[in-house]
Design an enzyme around this catalytic site. Structure first.
Site: not given
Ligand code: GDP
Ligand code: IMO
Ligand code: MG
Length: 429
Positions: A13, A16, A40-41, A230
């Site tokens: 998270d 990415k 979840g991207h 991840q």
């Molecule tokens: P990912 O799994 O690495 O793609 O990240 P996620 O989408 O799960 O979580 C990142 C969250 O932060 C999302 O809600 C993005 O919209 C948000 N986000 C990404 N970059 C920034 C930033 O520079 N500032 C803020 N405030 N939010 C950001």
């Molecule tokens: P993105 O790509 C954050 C965490 C889960 C759990 C552990 C194992 O959005 O960064 P799993 O379902 O893989 O067996 O869970 O890894 N986890 C993540 N945490 N971002 C993710 O993906 C994750 N994918 C798995 O919360 O602790």
């Molecule tokens: Mg994510």
């Protein structure tokens, strides 16, 4: 040409999705190399917000090819649901989306097993996303998994039935009623039906030998960006096992998850948040249980993109960051969410830990069993809004100092800075 890589350096998270989307105009191909719908991207542009789970984050750009590599695991129901959303933005998405025939399928029984095993662990549960990730990768390594290429084979249903029956025997040993079990709110048997419908729908999609496509594209001078899911601290080998996911999230995963030779890896972008978050169980040395942690969660809107669970929050951990940079051979850092720190007068970063009265500057093997006390540096915050900045020259001196401090400690340059969730809030340094 070489393949550039972007991957997470923390517990996932890191942003990415946002950064891959922002970089996509520079590349001909975006390729996901591991993980599955546990990811979840998030991508935000104009007033739109879209969350991708299986499809690479370059899919909103019509001229870019997107590849789901052999290292990814796919749930057809989730993939199709996601595709429908994507098609509202990019109606021709399936023309430029290719799926590896070698990618493994997540079966409904894998999802049930995930829930069954987590339940049986009680308080020691991993905090899995329950998307069937571990059981699917287990079957892959057990050499009995079912792959995307198998969908077109005569004996596909037979293979499905055999594998499901085998796992049902195992489930019957647990206190787990499969007929009462619901997957995403849907009774197991009904989910199976939906799964087969999704398999039928998937047949119009392009299943190919993505390793050949990618190597030919490289030879033809195409630019490729490999997208990780991840983060390094969730890696099956280098995370705090067993509180990890079930794939290699690190740079080496690009080679095995896409069929790219190590000699063809170019830039490695390592992405990190300006602080830390973690969702699920497991050690988190700089976790904050106080008002500061609650503030980070609130301002950063730290709730899981896949499960909606609150993310645990804490200060930036430079010990862990250095470790992640080392494991991945990061050439360029990307820092996100610095805007979330705007209301803090003083920031803290951990540069070492105390474990059993000993100071250490690396991630120990027994992080799970250890009582870890981070040793913090105090850093002056910028204490002003930065998400409205339009030009990198406008960033406050204290933010520049925070950047320089991290670069000096980690010994890699931060070349991209994100100051908000929107595509536009991305700056080259
Ligand atoms: P990912 O799994 O690495 O793609 O990240 P996620 O989408 O799960 O979580 C990142 C969250 O932060 C999302 O809600 C993005 O919209 C948000 N986000 C990404 N970059 C920034 C930033 O520079 N500032 C803020 N405030 N939010 C950001
Ligand atoms: P993105 O790509 C954050 C965490 C889960 C759990 C552990 C194992 O959005 O960064 P799993 O379902 O893989 O067996 O869970 O890894 N986890 C993540 N945490 N971002 C993710 O993906 C994750 N994918 C798995 O919360 O602790
Ligand atoms: Mg994510």
């Amino acid at each position: 040409m070489k393949v550039d890589v972007i991957l997470g350096l923390q517990w996932g998270d890191e942003g990415k999705g946002k950064i891959v989307d922002a970089l996509t105009p520079q590349y001909d191909v975006i390729a996901r190399f591991q993980g599955g719908p546990n990811a979840g991207h998030t991508i935000e542009f104009d007033d739109h917000k879209i969350i991708l789970h299986t499809i690479p984050s370059g899919i909103l750009h019509k001229n870019t090819v997107n590849i789901i590599g052999n290292g990814v695991v796919i749930d057809p129901v989730i993939l199709l649901k996601e595709l429908r959303v994507v098609q509202t933005y990019n109606p021709t998405a399936t023309d430029t989306l290719f799926i590896s025939k070698r990618a493994h399928l997540i079966l409904p029984i894998h999802r049930a097993l995930d829930a069954c095993y987590e339940k049986s662990k009680g308080d020691a549960k991993i905090g899995s996303t329950l998307k069937g990730i571990a059981p699917t990768y287990s079957d892959k390594y057990n050499r009995k998994g079912i792959r995307v290429g198998d969908i077109l084979r005569q004996d596909f249903v037979e293979k499905y039935n055999q594998l499901t029956a085998e796992h049902l025997k195992i489930i019957s040993l647990y206190d787990f009623d499969i007929l009462q079990h619901r997957i995403d709110g849907i009774p197991f048997k009904e989910y199976e039906q939906r799964w087969f419908e999704a398999i039928e729908e998937m047949k119009v999609m392009q299943f190919i030998d993505t390793e050949i496509y990618l190597n030919e594209a490289l030879a033809a001078g195409k630019s490729i960006l490999a997208e990780g899911a991840q983060g390094t601290l969730l890696d099956i080998d280098f995370g705090a096992y067993p509180f990890v996911t079930s794939s290699n999230t690190i740079c080496a995963g690009v080679c095995s998850g896409l069929g790219i030779p190590p000699t063809k890896i170019g830039k490695v972008y390592g992405i990190f948040k300006a602080y830390c978050t973690r969702v699920g169980s497991g050690p988190f040395p700089t976790e904050l249980f106080d008002d500061t942690g609650a503030m980070l969660q609130k301002i950063g809107n730290e709730f899981g993109s896949t499960t909606g669970r609150p993310r645990r929050c804490g200060w930036l951990d430079l010990v862990a960051l250095k470790y992640a940079v080392m494991i991945n051979g990061v050439t360029d850092l990307v820092m996100t969410k610095a805007d979330v720190l705007s209301s803090f007068e003083i920031l803290k970063t951990a540069n070492a830990y105390t474990i059993n009265k000993e100071n250490i500057t690396y991630l120990p093997f027994d992080l799970n069993e250890s009582i870890v006390e981070p040793i913090y540096d105090d850093i002056q915050g910028w204490n002003q809004q930065v998400d409205t900045i339009n030009d990198i020259a406008e960033i406050p001196l204290e933010l520049k100092n925070y950047i320089t401090f991290i670069e000096k400690n980690v010994n890699v340059r931060i070349s991209l800075l994100s100051l908000g969730p929107n595509r536009k809030q991305t700056f080259n340094l």
